[in-house]
Scaffold this motif. Structure first.
Motif, PDB file in Angstrom:
ATOM      1  N   ARG A   9      -6.745  -0.274  -6.987  1.00 20.53           N
ATOM      2  CA  ARG A   9      -5.617   0.629  -7.197  1.00 20.53           C
ATOM      3  C   ARG A   9      -5.655   1.254  -8.587  1.00 20.53           C
ATOM      4  NH1 ARG A   9      -0.755  -2.984  -4.299  1.00 20.53           N
ATOM      5  NH2 ARG A   9      -1.582  -2.763  -2.161  1.00 20.53           N
TER       6      ARG A   9
ATOM      7  N   LYS B 260       0.944  12.546  -9.368  1.00 19.29           N
ATOM      8  CA  LYS B 260       0.506  13.912  -9.059  1.00 19.29           C
ATOM      9  C   LYS B 260       1.628  14.916  -9.271  1.00 19.29           C
ATOM     10  CE  LYS B 260      -2.812  12.461  -5.484  1.00 19.29           C
ATOM     11  NZ  LYS B 260      -3.085  12.457  -4.020  1.00 19.29           N
TER      12      LYS B 260
ATOM     13  N   CYS C  43       1.107   7.046  -6.589  1.00 22.43           N
ATOM     14  CA  CYS C  43       0.102   8.095  -6.773  1.00 22.43           C
ATOM     15  C   CYS C  43       0.732   9.480  -6.625  1.00 22.43           C
ATOM     16  CB  CYS C  43      -1.036   7.924  -5.765  1.00 22.43           C
ATOM     17  SG  CYS C  43      -2.073   6.467  -6.034  1.00 22.43           S
ATOM     18  N   GLU C  44       1.601   9.645  -5.646  1.00 23.48           N
ATOM     19  CA  GLU C  44       2.273  10.932  -5.450  1.00 23.48           C
ATOM     20  C   GLU C  44       3.179  11.258  -6.628  1.00 23.48           C
ATOM     21  OE1 GLU C  44       1.658  13.190  -3.098  1.00 23.48           O
ATOM     22  OE2 GLU C  44       0.037  11.783  -2.554  1.00 23.48           O
TER      23      GLU C  44
ATOM     24  N   GLU D 213       0.836  -1.204   0.000  1.00 26.07           N
ATOM     25  CA  GLU D 213       0.000   0.000   0.000  1.00 26.07           C
ATOM     26  C   GLU D 213       0.871   1.253   0.000  1.00 26.07           C
ATOM     27  OE1 GLU D 213      -3.141   0.809  -0.298  1.00 26.07           O
ATOM     28  OE2 GLU D 213      -3.749  -1.264  -0.622  1.00 26.07           O
ATOM     29  N   GLU D 214       1.977   1.200   0.709  1.00 27.74           N
ATOM     30  CA  GLU D 214       2.886   2.343   0.731  1.00 27.74           C
ATOM     31  C   GLU D 214       3.496   2.580  -0.642  1.00 27.74           C
ATOM     32  OE1 GLU D 214       6.723   4.049   3.281  1.00 27.74           O
ATOM     33  OE2 GLU D 214       6.081   1.965   3.516  1.00 27.74           O
ATOM     34  N   ASP D 215       3.876   1.502  -1.325  1.00 30.74           N
ATOM     35  CA  ASP D 215       4.397   1.635  -2.684  1.00 30.74           C
ATOM     36  C   ASP D 215       3.369   2.298  -3.591  1.00 30.74           C
ATOM     37  OD1 ASP D 215       6.825   0.338  -2.113  1.00 30.74           O
ATOM     38  OD2 ASP D 215       5.942  -1.630  -2.505  1.00 30.74           O
ATOM     39  N   PHE D 216       2.121   1.853  -3.487  1.00 27.19           N
ATOM     40  CA  PHE D 216       1.065   2.404  -4.333  1.00 27.19           C
ATOM     41  C   PHE D 216       0.816   3.874  -4.020  1.00 27.19           C
ATOM     42  CE2 PHE D 216      -3.504   3.304  -4.978  1.00 27.19           C
ATOM     43  CZ  PHE D 216      -3.497   3.309  -6.362  1.00 27.19           C
ATOM     44  N   GLU D 217       0.819   4.229  -2.741  1.00 29.32           N
ATOM     45  CA  GLU D 217       0.627   5.636  -2.365  1.00 29.32           C
ATOM     46  C   GLU D 217       1.743   6.508  -2.940  1.00 29.32           C
ATOM     47  OE1 GLU D 217       0.345   5.652   1.849  1.00 29.32           O
ATOM     48  OE2 GLU D 217      -1.589   4.576   1.883  1.00 29.32           O
ATOM     49  N   ARG D 218       2.962   5.988  -2.940  1.00 29.28           N
ATOM     50  CA  ARG D 218       4.077   6.733  -3.517  1.00 29.28           C
ATOM     51  C   ARG D 218       3.944   6.849  -5.027  1.00 29.28           C
ATOM     52  NH1 ARG D 218       9.080   4.029  -0.046  1.00 29.28           N
ATOM     53  NH2 ARG D 218       8.759   5.251   1.869  1.00 29.28           N
TER      54      ARG D 218
END
Length: 448
Positions: free
Chosen positions: A365, A330, A326-327, A319-324
């Motif tokens: 995701r 952006k 996404c960032e 989940e942390e990889d995916f959040e990164r």
């Protein structure tokens, strides 16, 4: 003069999968037409149907099998005599097709489609020909293609196969190792396309920025190729797809910045942002390298449109990889972005990796990432309002009395379009349009 042997047979080609298959289908169409068969668009009118398949991911395989079975049902009408299956699915699964789909009358792999007329003849004679050899064809033998009338944009394959051995990809299995075509054969094909009314050429290869290194002494020849193609009379736009980030040279950036026929559009599949995922994917370089390259391109090619493709749910993606990830999206703000969920492919190294992600999480995701991109795409599109852009007019929609085209910032079929009012000319022309409205992906405007 070629003997006209097939005048009583009608042949339809059904193409699935990527634009590389479209190129192969165009070349088969030329060979079939030259032999004297009549090409038809509707399979229900055909006595011979060729299904050019995709075998890249599970969804594509399923679509290919379903289309083969759909076409097989046409034999019940009595009109269809021969069903031939071509392309990537046959290259990987010829025995399965032969054993499980008895309605198939002939098979041709990715490196043998130049034998298509012989395969048709053999299948009509009651044989069941199988032409699936090593995929080593380089397209030097056949450079002519038959494109559909009313087409103004075409893909042109500059190389085949791939040597990169990404752990998730089965392309080398289906298409073989990387092999470039000569500049001369590519230019000849471009001239042939221009004679048929093509004004935009999209260059494709599995690894386009590595073009020429295998046949020109290790030199990256894509800049030279683009400049040579820009000299072809009638070709007004050149578009590049699948630029591998590791080989995007300063010389190539200079061509994008200075050659007016080269679209300010860079399609660079990065696949992911996180370094440990990229390493598992066996992708060269790291996120810092990609960021630096994208900044350099944007600084030296003003107004460039950047497109990328990303894979979510690769084995080990947290989940942390995916959040990164996404960032990263952006922060970079790509003009266009495609998202794919990871798919297990037979005989690829990634299938043996631990910590696979479940399908529900992968889909979730992908949806989140695309929602992020929709807002970015709408914002990026908005910068064109009030400006005058060149638009290639491709079709007329009589119901709304508008013409539809594209700018150099949008590739055919995968990106946005421009809805144009006030145009009275022919299709296939590039005209100036003042943009009045922007949407998520599309634009609207009036002819200047």
């Amino acid at each position: 003069m070629t003997e006209k042997v097939g005048s009583r047979e009608k042949v339809a080609i059904v193409t699935l999968g990527c634009e590389k298959n479209l190129v192969d289908s165009d070349m088969m169409a030329h060979l079939i037409d030259e032999k004297g068969y009549e090409l038809v668009d509707n399979p229900e009118e055909a006595t011979v149907v060729i299904v050019n398949t995709c075998g890249f991911i599970d969804a594509a395989k399923e679509e290919s099998v379903n289309k083969i079975l759909d076409m097989a049902e046409l034999k019940d009408s009595g009109k269809l005599k021969s069903l031939v299956v071509a392309g990537c699915l046959t290259q990987r699964y010829k025995e399965d097709i032969l054993n499980e789909i008895p309605e198939v009358d002939g098979i041709v792999g990715t490196g043998d489609f130049m034998s298509i007329t012989g395969i048709i003849e053999e299948s009509l004679a009651g044989k069941r020909p199988v032409y699936v050899g090593n995929p080593v064809f380089t397209y030097e033998e056949v450079v002519k293609r038959k494109v559909k009338s009313g087409t103004y944009s075409a893909y042109l394959k500059i190389a085949e196969g791939c040597d990169n051995a990404c752990t998730f990809c089965s392309i080398p299995i289906m298409r073989g190792g990387f092999r470039s075509r000569t500049i001369e054969s590519i230019v000849e094909e471009a001239k042939h396309l221009a004679e048929q009314g093509i004004v935009e050429i999209s260059l494709i290869a599995q690894d386009s920025t590595n073009y020429g290194t295998d046949i020109y002494g290790g030199k990256h020849m894509l800049p030279e190729l683009l400049n040579r193609l820009a000299e072809v009379e009638g070709i007004q736009w050149l578009r590049l797809h699948y630029a591998y980030p590791g080989f995007f040279t300063d010389e190539l950036i200079e061509v994008f910045a200075t050659n007016p026929k080269v679209c300010k559009y860079v399609d660079m599949p990065l696949q992911h942002s996180e370094d440990h995922i990229l390493k598992k994917m066996r992708r060269p370089g790291r996120q810092r390298d990609s960021r630096e390259l994208l900044l350099k391109i944007r600084s030296q090619v003003p107004d460039v449109a950047l497109r990328t493709s990303l894979i979510v749910g690769f084995p080990g993606e947290t989940e942390e990889d995916f959040e990164r990830l996404c960032e990263f999206v952006k922060d970079v703000r790509f003009d266009r972005l495609g998202v794919f969920t990871y798919s297990n492919e037979d005989d690829t190294a990634a299938t043996r990796l631990p910590d696979h992600v479940d399908e529900e999480t992968k889909e979730k995701r992908a949806n989140i990432l695309m929602e992020i991109q929709r807002e970015i795409a709408a914002e990026r599109n908005g910068r064109f309002v009030g400006r005058e852009l060149d638009v290639l007019i491709e079709r007329y929609e009589g119901r709304n009395d508008i013409y539809v085209g594209r700018t150099q910032y949008d590739a055919p079929e995968i990106d946005g379009e421009v809805f144009v009012t006030g145009y009275q000319g022919e299709l296939g022309k590039i005209v100036k349009v003042r943009i009045t409205h922007s949407y998520e992906y599309d634009l609207a405007g009036e002819v200047v």
